[in-house]
Design a protein around this motif. Structure first.
Motif, PDB file in Angstrom:
ATOM      1  N   ASP A 147     -43.201 -15.509 -21.447  1.00 46.59           N
ATOM      2  CA  ASP A 147     -43.975 -15.318 -20.225  1.00 46.59           C
ATOM      3  C   ASP A 147     -45.307 -16.062 -20.261  1.00 46.59           C
ATOM      4  O   ASP A 147     -45.802 -16.507 -19.230  1.00 46.59           O
ATOM      5  CB  ASP A 147     -44.206 -13.826 -19.973  1.00 46.59           C
ATOM      6  CG  ASP A 147     -42.904 -13.114 -19.617  1.00 46.59           C
ATOM      7  OD1 ASP A 147     -41.919 -13.825 -19.313  1.00 46.59           O
ATOM      8  OD2 ASP A 147     -42.867 -11.872 -19.664  1.00 46.59           O
ATOM      9  N   SER A 148     -45.900 -16.208 -21.454  1.00 43.57           N
ATOM     10  CA  SER A 148     -47.211 -16.854 -21.487  1.00 43.57           C
ATOM     11  C   SER A 148     -47.119 -18.369 -21.481  1.00 43.57           C
ATOM     12  O   SER A 148     -48.112 -19.042 -21.298  1.00 43.57           O
ATOM     13  CB  SER A 148     -48.029 -16.434 -22.718  1.00 43.57           C
ATOM     14  OG  SER A 148     -47.522 -15.312 -23.327  1.00 43.57           O
ATOM     15  N   ASN A 149     -45.938 -18.905 -21.755  1.00 39.82           N
ATOM     16  CA  ASN A 149     -45.827 -20.358 -21.818  1.00 39.82           C
ATOM     17  C   ASN A 149     -44.910 -20.953 -20.758  1.00 39.82           C
ATOM     18  O   ASN A 149     -44.810 -22.164 -20.654  1.00 39.82           O
ATOM     19  CB  ASN A 149     -45.307 -20.784 -23.193  1.00 39.82           C
ATOM     20  CG  ASN A 149     -46.303 -20.460 -24.288  1.00 39.82           C
ATOM     21  OD1 ASN A 149     -47.285 -21.156 -24.461  1.00 39.82           O
ATOM     22  ND2 ASN A 149     -46.068 -19.377 -24.993  1.00 39.82           N
ATOM     23  N   GLY A 150     -44.233 -20.093 -20.018  1.00 46.93           N
ATOM     24  CA  GLY A 150     -43.223 -20.595 -19.081  1.00 46.93           C
ATOM     25  C   GLY A 150     -43.828 -21.264 -17.857  1.00 46.93           C
ATOM     26  O   GLY A 150     -45.035 -21.215 -17.634  1.00 46.93           O
ATOM     27  N   ASN A 151     -42.937 -21.862 -17.082  1.00 46.44           N
ATOM     28  CA  ASN A 151     -43.371 -22.549 -15.857  1.00 46.44           C
ATOM     29  C   ASN A 151     -43.221 -21.614 -14.673  1.00 46.44           C
ATOM     30  O   ASN A 151     -42.753 -22.005 -13.611  1.00 46.44           O
ATOM     31  CB  ASN A 151     -42.528 -23.805 -15.644  1.00 46.44           C
ATOM     32  CG  ASN A 151     -42.492 -24.671 -16.898  1.00 46.44           C
ATOM     33  OD1 ASN A 151     -43.541 -25.015 -17.419  1.00 46.44           O
ATOM     34  ND2 ASN A 151     -41.306 -24.985 -17.386  1.00 46.44           N
ATOM     35  N   GLY A 152     -43.569 -20.356 -14.886  1.00 49.49           N
ATOM     36  CA  GLY A 152     -43.477 -19.385 -13.802  1.00 49.49           C
ATOM     37  C   GLY A 152     -42.056 -18.918 -13.520  1.00 49.49           C
ATOM     38  O   GLY A 152     -41.798 -18.280 -12.506  1.00 49.49           O
ATOM     39  N   VAL A 153     -41.132 -19.215 -14.414  1.00 47.79           N
ATOM     40  CA  VAL A 153     -39.760 -18.755 -14.186  1.00 47.79           C
ATOM     41  C   VAL A 153     -39.577 -17.390 -14.848  1.00 47.79           C
ATOM     42  O   VAL A 153     -40.364 -16.984 -15.690  1.00 47.79           O
ATOM     43  CB  VAL A 153     -38.712 -19.760 -14.729  1.00 47.79           C
ATOM     44  CG1 VAL A 153     -38.910 -21.123 -14.122  1.00 47.79           C
ATOM     45  CG2 VAL A 153     -38.750 -19.837 -16.239  1.00 47.79           C
ATOM     46  N   LEU A 154     -38.508 -16.694 -14.436  1.00 44.47           N
ATOM     47  CA  LEU A 154     -38.278 -15.341 -14.933  1.00 44.47           C
ATOM     48  C   LEU A 154     -37.331 -15.368 -16.136  1.00 44.47           C
ATOM     49  O   LEU A 154     -36.246 -15.932 -16.068  1.00 44.47           O
ATOM     50  CB  LEU A 154     -37.662 -14.515 -13.794  1.00 44.47           C
ATOM     51  CG  LEU A 154     -37.594 -13.021 -14.044  1.00 44.47           C
ATOM     52  CD1 LEU A 154     -38.983 -12.401 -13.897  1.00 44.47           C
ATOM     53  CD2 LEU A 154     -36.619 -12.368 -13.071  1.00 44.47           C
ATOM     54  N   PHE A 155     -37.773 -14.722 -17.229  1.00 44.16           N
ATOM     55  CA  PHE A 155     -36.910 -14.599 -18.410  1.00 44.16           C
ATOM     56  C   PHE A 155     -36.563 -13.135 -18.610  1.00 44.16           C
ATOM     57  O   PHE A 155     -37.434 -12.275 -18.553  1.00 44.16           O
ATOM     58  CB  PHE A 155     -37.625 -15.103 -19.668  1.00 44.16           C
ATOM     59  CG  PHE A 155     -37.918 -16.565 -19.656  1.00 44.16           C
ATOM     60  CD1 PHE A 155     -36.910 -17.492 -19.858  1.00 44.16           C
ATOM     61  CD2 PHE A 155     -39.213 -17.028 -19.437  1.00 44.16           C
ATOM     62  CE1 PHE A 155     -37.178 -18.849 -19.856  1.00 44.16           C
ATOM     63  CE2 PHE A 155     -39.485 -18.381 -19.430  1.00 44.16           C
ATOM     64  CZ  PHE A 155     -38.469 -19.307 -19.636  1.00 44.16           C
ATOM     65  N   GLU A 156     -35.307 -12.855 -18.848  1.00 42.45           N
ATOM     66  CA  GLU A 156     -34.895 -11.483 -19.138  1.00 42.45           C
ATOM     67  C   GLU A 156     -34.324 -11.498 -20.554  1.00 42.45           C
ATOM     68  O   GLU A 156     -33.384 -12.237 -20.830  1.00 42.45           O
ATOM     69  CB  GLU A 156     -33.835 -11.077 -18.102  1.00 42.45           C
ATOM     70  CG  GLU A 156     -33.589  -9.620 -17.984  1.00 42.45           C
ATOM     71  CD  GLU A 156     -34.819  -8.765 -17.666  1.00 42.45           C
ATOM     72  OE1 GLU A 156     -35.511  -9.042 -16.664  1.00 42.45           O
ATOM     73  OE2 GLU A 156     -35.077  -7.824 -18.441  1.00 42.45           O
ATOM     74  N   VAL A 157     -34.912 -10.708 -21.456  1.00 40.82           N
ATOM     75  CA  VAL A 157     -34.465 -10.744 -22.852  1.00 40.82           C
ATOM     76  C   VAL A 157     -33.501  -9.603 -23.143  1.00 40.82           C
ATOM     77  O   VAL A 157     -33.795  -8.437 -22.871  1.00 40.82           O
ATOM     78  CB  VAL A 157     -35.674 -10.669 -23.824  1.00 40.82           C
ATOM     79  CG1 VAL A 157     -35.194 -10.713 -25.278  1.00 40.82           C
ATOM     80  CG2 VAL A 157     -36.655 -11.805 -23.559  1.00 40.82           C
ATOM     81  N   PRO A 187     -34.354  -3.250 -12.651  1.00 39.00           N
ATOM     82  CA  PRO A 187     -33.237  -3.879 -11.919  1.00 39.00           C
ATOM     83  C   PRO A 187     -32.851  -5.252 -12.481  1.00 39.00           C
ATOM     84  O   PRO A 187     -31.653  -5.540 -12.653  1.00 39.00           O
ATOM     85  CB  PRO A 187     -33.782  -4.017 -10.485  1.00 39.00           C
ATOM     86  CG  PRO A 187     -34.833  -2.946 -10.383  1.00 39.00           C
ATOM     87  CD  PRO A 187     -35.428  -2.795 -11.754  1.00 39.00           C
ATOM     88  N   SER A 188     -33.839  -6.072 -12.830  1.00 40.51           N
ATOM     89  CA  SER A 188     -33.467  -7.397 -13.366  1.00 40.51           C
ATOM     90  C   SER A 188     -32.852  -7.255 -14.760  1.00 40.51           C
ATOM     91  O   SER A 188     -31.963  -8.022 -15.149  1.00 40.51           O
ATOM     92  CB  SER A 188     -34.663  -8.344 -13.388  1.00 40.51           C
ATOM     93  OG  SER A 188     -35.672  -7.829 -14.224  1.00 40.51           O
ATOM     94  N   GLY A 189     -33.302  -6.255 -15.529  1.00 48.85           N
ATOM     95  CA  GLY A 189     -32.718  -5.983 -16.842  1.00 48.85           C
ATOM     96  C   GLY A 189     -31.258  -5.573 -16.699  1.00 48.85           C
ATOM     97  O   GLY A 189     -30.377  -6.057 -17.409  1.00 48.85           O
ATOM     98  N   GLN A 190     -30.991  -4.687 -15.739  1.00 53.37           N
ATOM     99  CA  GLN A 190     -29.621  -4.211 -15.513  1.00 53.37           C
ATOM    100  C   GLN A 190     -28.707  -5.358 -15.059  1.00 53.37           C
ATOM    101  O   GLN A 190     -27.555  -5.440 -15.476  1.00 53.37           O
ATOM    102  CB  GLN A 190     -29.621  -3.089 -14.456  1.00 53.37           C
ATOM    103  CG  GLN A 190     -30.386  -1.834 -14.903  1.00 53.37           C
ATOM    104  CD  GLN A 190     -29.786  -1.181 -16.139  1.00 53.37           C
ATOM    105  OE1 GLN A 190     -28.601  -0.928 -16.206  1.00 53.37           O
ATOM    106  NE2 GLN A 190     -30.614  -0.930 -17.152  1.00 53.37           N
ATOM    107  N   ALA A 191     -29.261  -6.250 -14.242  1.00 59.16           N
ATOM    108  CA  ALA A 191     -28.456  -7.381 -13.763  1.00 59.16           C
ATOM    109  C   ALA A 191     -28.104  -8.311 -14.922  1.00 59.16           C
ATOM    110  O   ALA A 191     -26.981  -8.823 -15.012  1.00 59.16           O
ATOM    111  CB  ALA A 191     -29.219  -8.149 -12.680  1.00 59.16           C
ATOM    112  N   ALA A 192     -29.069  -8.504 -15.810  1.00 57.12           N
ATOM    113  CA  ALA A 192     -28.817  -9.370 -16.973  1.00 57.12           C
ATOM    114  C   ALA A 192     -27.750  -8.746 -17.868  1.00 57.12           C
ATOM    115  O   ALA A 192     -26.839  -9.438 -18.343  1.00 57.12           O
ATOM    116  CB  ALA A 192     -30.122  -9.587 -17.755  1.00 57.12           C
TER     117      ALA A 192
END
Ligand code: UDX
Ligand code: UDX
Length: 469
Positions: A147-157, A187-192
């Protein structure tokens, strides 16, 4: 969300077989396995399937079927990251050999490097899957770096630890006892989670897929290995007591194992457990317990490792004592070098520490292993001695006491003793009469895996010693 493109960072014992099976079972998904090590990737791409970097029964057929259809091996990490919707991290996480936590904590530098590279390269949302065994709460670190280095994209771990055992990896993947997926309750965690469930559902049933929170998943992997290793140390502890009391450890294991609350598996006494996971994961668990100020819990688990060291040491010492208290100048053949049969992996193999001990006492070691190369065996010893701070001159001198053979007869001829370090099936069917004829007398066999026929060997004339009787 439907996953169409998977990338895996790390083409090792876990990444290679796991991704090959995913590709085979999910023909609609393109799977690319990348690695920094160019030689390793070349080997995965070799036309000659004998040359794959990992030996694993059934793997060559899977690779043959899927490779260049929807399974690719490459060193172009950036392109693979860019194209993927889901990225597995399967790089190695060895025990730290330096600084804070040296000899105990897991070294996460490779995992961190992967996260930084993903963050730098990714242009669209991605699911990141931890495959490597990691200390509990590593997902938090990954998320922070991403999150601190990304280009504003969403990461779900997600955490999706592997439970495959080497030597049976393909079968373990095809018929998994369970697949564990840990994710966030958002919700995004569940989708992943659902996206990864859909991948595995191509060949596994819903009851084989367990869903937990991320921390439970990370901790379950570490502790599953700790529980397995604990059983081996428990039976190995009893093997020493059996030798002192004329009980037989195989009989005891059988008697204990028929209690359904205990069960028969993982009760085989041995020269000691090895492999890339058990020692590393338990040390990691011990380190975590100390970190959370739980010294009694840490000591409890640490004992599993100490007992394993004791067992390896005990085996070597028994060889020296039996050979009239010295092995100086004596030739001792090792059957097997891998940490178990059906793999060419030698990480933490008991053979390494037994060899060290005997070489220290002046022995000449002759090694034969059906799948491990001479360079690997020498590299294992060199690595150990370098860690212990030996000079180059001393290392080269000690290496002269080690000879590696590519066929068993040469390795066994004119030796004083044979030690079985790995339970390869072929050792059982050797012509032991012929072997006996070509050895110095008395001819000794030390069976560190309890696989040879005791009556037969004794009848031939061998002095035969096994673990725990
Ligand atoms: C794995 C897991 O990562 C480990 O945590 C688990 O407990 C056991 O299995 P494994 O696949 O056995 O490790 O390791 P290895 O065979 O060493 O493969 C790791 C690969 O990652 C290597 O080929 C290495 O070159 C590659 N790598 C490592 C990278 O591509 N990038 C890195 O930054 C570091
Ligand atoms: C282990 C776990 O089994 C697997 O679930 C996890 O994902 C990775 O770590 P692995 O290290 O490949 O797998 O091999 P495993 O079959 O567990 O054997 C580990 C060591 O224990 C080997 O050296 C083996 O010879 C030894 N062993 C095993 C015994 O000495 N006695 C036994 O009864 C069983």
């Amino acid at each position: 969300m439907k996953v169409k493109n998977i990338c895996c960072l790390g083409a090792g014992y876990v990444g290679g077989p796991t991704m090959s099976v995913i590709a085979l079972k999910c023909p609609d998904i393109k799977v690319t396995v990348v690695d920094l090590n160019e030689a390793r990737i070349d080997a995965w791409n070799d036309k000659d399937l004998e040359k794959l970097p990992v030996f694993e029964p059934g793997l060559a057929q899977v690779v043959e079927e899927a490779r260049d259809k929807n399974l690719f091996f490459s060193t172009d990490i950036d392109s693979a990251i860019t194209a993927a919707d889901m990225i597995f991290i399967a790089v190695n996480t060895p025990t730290k050999t330096y600084g804070e936590g040296k000899g105990m904590a897991a070294d996460l530098k490779f995992v961190e490097l992967c996260a930084r590279q993903i963050a730098r390269v990714a242009k669209n949302d991605k699911i990141i899957v931890e495959k490597s065994t990691l200390p509990v709460r590593t997902a938090e670190t990954l998320q922070t770096i991403l999150d601190s280095n990304g280009n504003g994209v969403l990461f779900e771990v997600l955490s999706n630890p592997e439970f495959l055992a080497e030597g049976t990896a393909i079968d373990d993947l095809f018929n998994a006892d369970r697949v564990l997926i840990g994710g966030q309750q958002t919700p995004s965690g569940q989708a992943a989670i659902q996206a990864l469930v859909d991948v595995y559902s191509n060949w596994l049933s819903p009851k084989q897929i367990l869903i937990t929170n991320v921390w439970s998943s990370e901790l379950s992997k570490l502790t599953a290995n700790a529980f397995l290793a604990q059983r081996i140390s428990s039976i190995n502890a009893l093997s020493a007591l059996c030798e002192a009391t004329e009980a037989d450890v195989d009989e005891v294991a059988n008697a204990i194992g028929t209690d359904s609350r205990i069960g028969p598996k993982f009760l085989k006494a041995s020269v000691g457990f090895g492999g890339s996971c058990f020692q590393k994961d338990i040390l990691n668990l011990v380190y975590l317990c100390r970190h959370f100020n739980l010294p009694e819990v840490a000591d409890y688990w640490e004992q599993v490792i100490k007992l394993n060291d004791y067992q390896k040491h005990r085996f070597a010492k028994n060889i020296i004592t039996t050979l009239f208290n010295t092995v100086n100048g004596k030739k001792i053949a090792f059957l097997g070098w891998a940490f178990k049969k059906d793999t060419n992996d030698t990480r933490e193999s008991a053979a390494i520490s037994v060899a060290e001990h005997l070489i220290e006492d002046g022995a000449e070691i002759h090694v034969y292993d059906p799948k491990v190369s001479e360079s690997k065996i020498k590299e294992d010893m060199r690595y150990l001695w370098e860690l212990k701070g030996l000079t180059e001159e001393k290392i080269n001198k000690k290496l002269k006491q080690l000879t590696v053979y590519t066929a068993p007869p040469q390795a066994l001829h004119n030796t004083h003793a044979i030690a079985v370090l790995t339970e390869w099936d072929e050792f059982v069917s050797y012509d032991w009469n012929a072997i006996y004829t070509n050895m110095y007398k008395p001819a000794f066999v030390f069976d560190g895996r309890n696989i040879l026929n005791q009556q037969q060997l004794k009848a031939i004339g061998f002095v035969y010693k096994r673990i725990g009787s």
